[in-house]
Design an enzyme around this catalytic site. Structure first.
Site, PDB file in Angstrom:
ATOM      1  N   LYS A  91     -15.201  28.144   6.289  1.00 34.15           N
ATOM      2  CA  LYS A  91     -15.175  26.820   5.658  1.00 34.15           C
ATOM      3  C   LYS A  91     -16.546  26.323   5.194  1.00 34.15           C
ATOM      4  O   LYS A  91     -16.641  25.661   4.166  1.00 34.15           O
ATOM      5  CB  LYS A  91     -14.553  25.801   6.615  1.00 34.15           C
ATOM      6  CG  LYS A  91     -13.045  25.919   6.701  1.00 34.15           C
ATOM      7  CD  LYS A  91     -12.494  24.831   7.587  1.00 34.15           C
ATOM      8  CE  LYS A  91     -11.119  24.430   7.146  1.00 34.15           C
ATOM      9  NZ  LYS A  91     -10.607  23.262   7.856  1.00 34.15           N
ATOM     10  N   GLY A 130     -14.168  19.932  12.686  1.00 32.28           N
ATOM     11  CA  GLY A 130     -13.726  20.029  11.301  1.00 32.28           C
ATOM     12  C   GLY A 130     -12.730  18.945  10.913  1.00 32.28           C
ATOM     13  O   GLY A 130     -12.918  18.257   9.898  1.00 32.28           O
TER      14      GLY A 130
HETATM   15  P1  NAD Z   1     -13.229  22.042  16.069  1.00 31.41           P
HETATM   16  O1  NAD Z   1     -13.406  23.193  16.996  1.00 31.41           O
HETATM   17  O2  NAD Z   1     -13.997  21.976  14.806  1.00 31.41           O
HETATM   18  O3  NAD Z   1     -13.537  20.672  16.890  1.00 31.41           O
HETATM   19  C1  NAD Z   1     -13.049  20.485  18.185  1.00 31.41           C
HETATM   20  C2  NAD Z   1     -13.286  19.037  18.613  1.00 31.41           C
HETATM   21  O4  NAD Z   1     -12.537  18.798  19.814  1.00 31.41           O
HETATM   22  C3  NAD Z   1     -14.730  18.694  18.940  1.00 31.41           C
HETATM   23  O5  NAD Z   1     -14.969  17.345  18.575  1.00 31.41           O
HETATM   24  C4  NAD Z   1     -14.782  18.850  20.472  1.00 31.41           C
HETATM   25  O6  NAD Z   1     -15.806  18.072  21.054  1.00 31.41           O
HETATM   26  C5  NAD Z   1     -13.419  18.313  20.838  1.00 31.41           C
HETATM   27  N1  NAD Z   1     -12.857  18.775  22.115  1.00 31.41           N
HETATM   28  C6  NAD Z   1     -12.330  19.994  22.386  1.00 31.41           C
HETATM   29  N2  NAD Z   1     -11.854  20.035  23.651  1.00 31.41           N
HETATM   30  C7  NAD Z   1     -12.095  18.802  24.175  1.00 31.41           C
HETATM   31  C8  NAD Z   1     -11.845  18.218  25.453  1.00 31.41           C
HETATM   32  N3  NAD Z   1     -11.254  18.918  26.427  1.00 31.41           N
HETATM   33  N4  NAD Z   1     -12.222  16.941  25.660  1.00 31.41           N
HETATM   34  C9  NAD Z   1     -12.822  16.227  24.666  1.00 31.41           C
HETATM   35  N5  NAD Z   1     -13.069  16.724  23.440  1.00 31.41           N
HETATM   36  C10 NAD Z   1     -12.716  18.001  23.208  1.00 31.41           C
HETATM   37  O7  NAD Z   1     -11.662  21.970  15.785  1.00 31.41           O
HETATM   38  P2  NAD Z   1     -10.919  21.362  14.507  1.00 31.41           P
HETATM   39  O8  NAD Z   1     -10.846  22.395  13.454  1.00 31.41           O
HETATM   40  O9  NAD Z   1     -11.495  20.044  14.200  1.00 31.41           O
HETATM   41  O10 NAD Z   1      -9.434  21.204  15.095  1.00 31.41           O
HETATM   42  C11 NAD Z   1      -9.142  20.211  16.054  1.00 31.41           C
HETATM   43  C12 NAD Z   1      -7.624  20.073  16.157  1.00 31.41           C
HETATM   44  O11 NAD Z   1      -7.125  19.633  14.899  1.00 31.41           O
HETATM   45  C13 NAD Z   1      -6.897  21.379  16.457  1.00 31.41           C
HETATM   46  O12 NAD Z   1      -5.834  21.111  17.323  1.00 31.41           O
HETATM   47  C14 NAD Z   1      -6.353  21.793  15.087  1.00 31.41           C
HETATM   48  O13 NAD Z   1      -5.160  22.560  15.169  1.00 31.41           O
HETATM   49  C15 NAD Z   1      -6.045  20.448  14.484  1.00 31.41           C
HETATM   50  N6  NAD Z   1      -6.026  20.410  13.028  1.00 31.41           N
HETATM   51  C16 NAD Z   1      -4.928  19.886  12.462  1.00 31.41           C
HETATM   52  C17 NAD Z   1      -4.865  19.813  11.085  1.00 31.41           C
HETATM   53  C18 NAD Z   1      -3.627  19.251  10.453  1.00 31.41           C
HETATM   54  O14 NAD Z   1      -3.436  19.425   9.253  1.00 31.41           O
HETATM   55  N7  NAD Z   1      -2.805  18.556  11.217  1.00 31.41           N
HETATM   56  C19 NAD Z   1      -5.927  20.235  10.292  1.00 31.41           C
HETATM   57  C20 NAD Z   1      -7.067  20.752  10.922  1.00 31.41           C
HETATM   58  C21 NAD Z   1      -7.103  20.841  12.297  1.00 31.41           C
END
Ligand code: NAD
Length: 290
Positions: A76, A139
């Protein structure tokens, strides 16, 4: 999933997704159902491409005149170096999930944020000038932060734990504060009093962390007594569909915006950019059981 009725011929156009690991993605089902419904002679395929093969893959897609593609992890941010134009959202996010190829000119943008805003808007919710609380700085959270600010949300209180994402939280909150009219404040997730207060002042709370997603499905970052009936509650997590946060919110009678709606609309936004046509969202929702 509807069966493809149009034969694959020399005219069939390719739309792709480059990421790894990515075979589990819902995007092919989403886009191919829409192509089928509209009788569009296009096919959406997934390609396992990581950082090493990325430059060659992008040049190949460009040389072959492929109209567009999605990008997911780990590509990305890395793909930005190979594109010609970046949307304002892509520039602020520092990442791209959708590429549009206009005669060899590659534009990168982010549809996660517009997708989330659309999922909110389709429920009749207007966030212009309002205050929201956002959990996360990865992200998904950054995409929501940026788009909400660009679309006129008045104030965003952002929370993240002090993990490897904290420096990113500091950087992105400062950048969005500087580049938009949105008032952005950053707090430690460990500060429970601040969390309670900021949620109390907000019209909407969105969890954009992976807390609540398998294997962290038993985790909810918010206590039940931080919620109230008038609060709109959103979770970007869609696996499981019904997170503990959404369960707690629904038990209180809150309006909710689930992760699957965001997923659907981020695809619909990309679909429109590639084809110029609206995705038949209700049909796709029904076909995929979203
Ligand atoms: P990422 O790895 O970029 O970010 C993870 C985030 O979660 C960080 O802010 C981290 O600090 C936090 N985190 C993780 N475990 C934690 C915990 N136990 N306590 C507190 N904070 C915690 O991940 P991402 O790409 O942003 O994805 C995050 C979620 O969003 C995932 O579940 C992903 O499937 C979902 N997502 C959904 C969509 C959609 O279209 N609905 C799109 C993108 C991502």
């Amino acid at each position: 999933m509807p069966e493809r009725k149009l034969p694959i011929t020399g005219h069939t156009e390719l739309i792709g997704l480059i990421a790894t690991p990515i075979r589990h993605s819902m995007s092919p089902a989403l886009h191919n159902a829409a192509f089928e419904k509209l009788g569009m002679d296009k096919v959406y395929l997934v390609f396992e491409v990581g950082k090493e093969g990325l430059e060659a893959a992008v040049q190949g897609l460009r040389a072959m005149g492929v109209r567009g593609w999605n990008v997911s992890m780990p590509n990305k941010a890395a793909i930005m170096a190979y594109l010609d134009i970046l949307s304002p959202a892509a520039q602020l996010c520092g990442s791209v999930n959708t590429v549009i190829n206009d005669g060899g000119v590659l534009t990168g943008t982010v549809t996660d944020g517009t997708g989330w805003m659309h999922a909110v808007a389709e429920r009749g919710i207007d966030l212009k000038g309002k205050k929201i609380t956002l959990l996360g700085a990865g992200g998904a959270a950054t995409a929501i932060l940026v788009q909400a600010a660009l679309d006129g949300v008045g104030e965003i209180s952002m929370f993240n734990r002090q993990d490897e994402f904290w420096p990113r939280a500091e950087e992105k909150s400062a950048l969005v504060r500087e580049k938009t009219n949105c008032k952005v404040s950053l707090f430690h997730l460990e500060d429970r009093d601040a969390l309670r207060r900021e949620i109390g002042d907000s019209v909407l709370l969105v969890n954009a962390t992976s807390a609540g997603m398998k294997p962290q499905e038993n985790l909810c970052l918010v206590d039940s007594d931080m919620l109230r009936r008038e609060l709109i509650v959103s979770d970007v997590v869609y696996n499981p569909r019904q997170t503990i946060l959404l369960q707690r919110a629904e038990a209180l009678g809150c309006q909710t915006v689930p992760g699957l709606s965001m997923m659907l609309w981020q695809g619909a936004e990309a679909f429109k950019l590639w084809t110029g046509v609206d995705m038949p969202v209700e049909y796709v929702r029904k076909q995929l059981g979203l």
